[in-house]
Design a protein around this motif. Structure first.
Motif, short mmCIF file in Angstrom:
data_model
loop_
_atom_site.label_atom_id
_atom_site.label_comp_id
_atom_site.label_asym_id
_atom_site.label_seq_id
_atom_site.Cartn_x
_atom_site.Cartn_y
_atom_site.Cartn_z
N ARG A 2 0.85 -1.18 0.00
CA ARG A 2 0.00 0.00 0.00
C ARG A 2 0.90 1.24 0.00
O ARG A 2 1.83 1.34 0.80
CB ARG A 2 -0.91 0.01 1.22
CG ARG A 2 -2.00 1.10 1.18
CD ARG A 2 -2.87 1.03 2.42
NE ARG A 2 -3.51 -0.27 2.54
CZ ARG A 2 -4.66 -0.59 1.94
NH1 ARG A 2 -5.28 0.28 1.18
NH2 ARG A 2 -5.18 -1.79 2.11
N VAL A 30 -2.94 5.24 -2.54
CA VAL A 30 -3.78 6.18 -1.79
C VAL A 30 -3.17 7.57 -1.98
O VAL A 30 -1.99 7.77 -1.69
CB VAL A 30 -3.82 5.83 -0.29
CG1 VAL A 30 -4.69 6.82 0.46
CG2 VAL A 30 -4.32 4.40 -0.09
N ALA A 41 -4.77 9.62 6.30
CA ALA A 41 -4.55 8.41 5.50
C ALA A 41 -3.47 7.53 6.12
O ALA A 41 -3.56 6.30 6.08
CB ALA A 41 -4.17 8.80 4.07
N GLN A 45 -4.88 4.02 6.77
CA GLN A 45 -4.52 3.10 5.70
C GLN A 45 -3.25 2.28 5.98
O GLN A 45 -3.01 1.27 5.32
CB GLN A 45 -4.33 3.87 4.38
CG GLN A 45 -5.56 4.64 3.94
CD GLN A 45 -6.69 3.73 3.50
OE1 GLN A 45 -6.46 2.59 3.11
NE2 GLN A 45 -7.91 4.23 3.54
#
Length: 229
Positions: A2, A30, A41, A45
């Motif tokens: 990610r 992202v 975030a 995330q």
């Protein structure tokens, strides 16, 4: 994997995203153009790597870098047109893992991403025991104690001190330290290493003119001294 991108320039963001799509197609991307959204975030995330520019519209870029680092050990690559040494040193001291300068090629960005990911310590979920030398204890949470007093460390300082502590009493060469900190493919100068040694000495309360803990061995490297060593 990610990836969090915090980039205000649409063209730069497009180039970074395209790079990940081509070379890391499995990556979940992202995006957060503003600092406040980037912090949110990061928390929500849990990215594996952050690509950050230093010109978010809502806060100072260095302040954002510092706040991101306070929240996480995630590798941070700074994308910037700024080339001044003082700017680089400030960013590195605040916790940036690497810099890449505009304009950059996809190949260079990919190489730097792979390098910071290689240097990332994989967490097993089990606390690792402290690294200790007499009167000094280094824990896994980027801190250390000297004579029982807790002192915070930046991620780079933590890795550097841990590396020296593993070979306490022995000389660790400049090239070995730089490879351990920034990867075997690091091509920068040793001045970056000297900056972090200087900062460590300050935090350890070591003398800058006649150090007794982190010893400079001219032409070779550094040695973490043991009492009586």
């Amino acid at each position: 994997m990610r990836v969090l991108t915090v980039i205000n320039d649409p063209q730069i963001e497009k180039a970074v995203i395209l790079c990940f799509q081509l070379y890391f197609p499995e990556a979940a991307l992202v995006s957060a153009a503003e600092g406040a959204r980037a912090i949110e975030a990061l928390v929500m995330q849990s990215p594996d790597v952050v690509v950050l520019d230093l010109v978010p519209p809502d806060m100072d870029g260095f302040d954002l870098l510092s706040r991101l680092r306070a929240l996480s050990d995630v590798p941070v690559i700074v994308v910037t047109p700024r080339g001044e040494e003082l700017e680089r040193v400030r960013g590195l001291e605040l916790g940036a893992d690497d810099y890449i300068y505009e304009p950059f090629s996809s190949a260079e960005l990919v190489a730097r991403i792979r390098a910071v990911l290689r240097r990332t310590v994989l967490r097993t979920g089990h606390p690792s025991p402290p690294t200790t030398v007499p009167q000094l204890a280094l824990d896994r949470d980027r801190g250390f104690t000297v004579r029982g007093q807790q002192v915070p460390l930046s991620p780079v300082e933590h890795r550097l001190l841990r590396r020296l502590a593993r070979s306490a009493g022995q000389v660790v060469s400049h090239s070995q330290l730089m490879a351990d900190l920034w990867g075997e493919d690091y091509l920068g100068s040793s001045s970056r290493l000297r900056v972090h040694i200087h900062r460590l000495r300050l935090k350890l309360g070591d003398s800058l003119h006649n150090p007794r803990l982190i010893i400079t061995v001219p032409g070779q490297g550094y040695r973490l001294n043991l009492p009586g060593g």
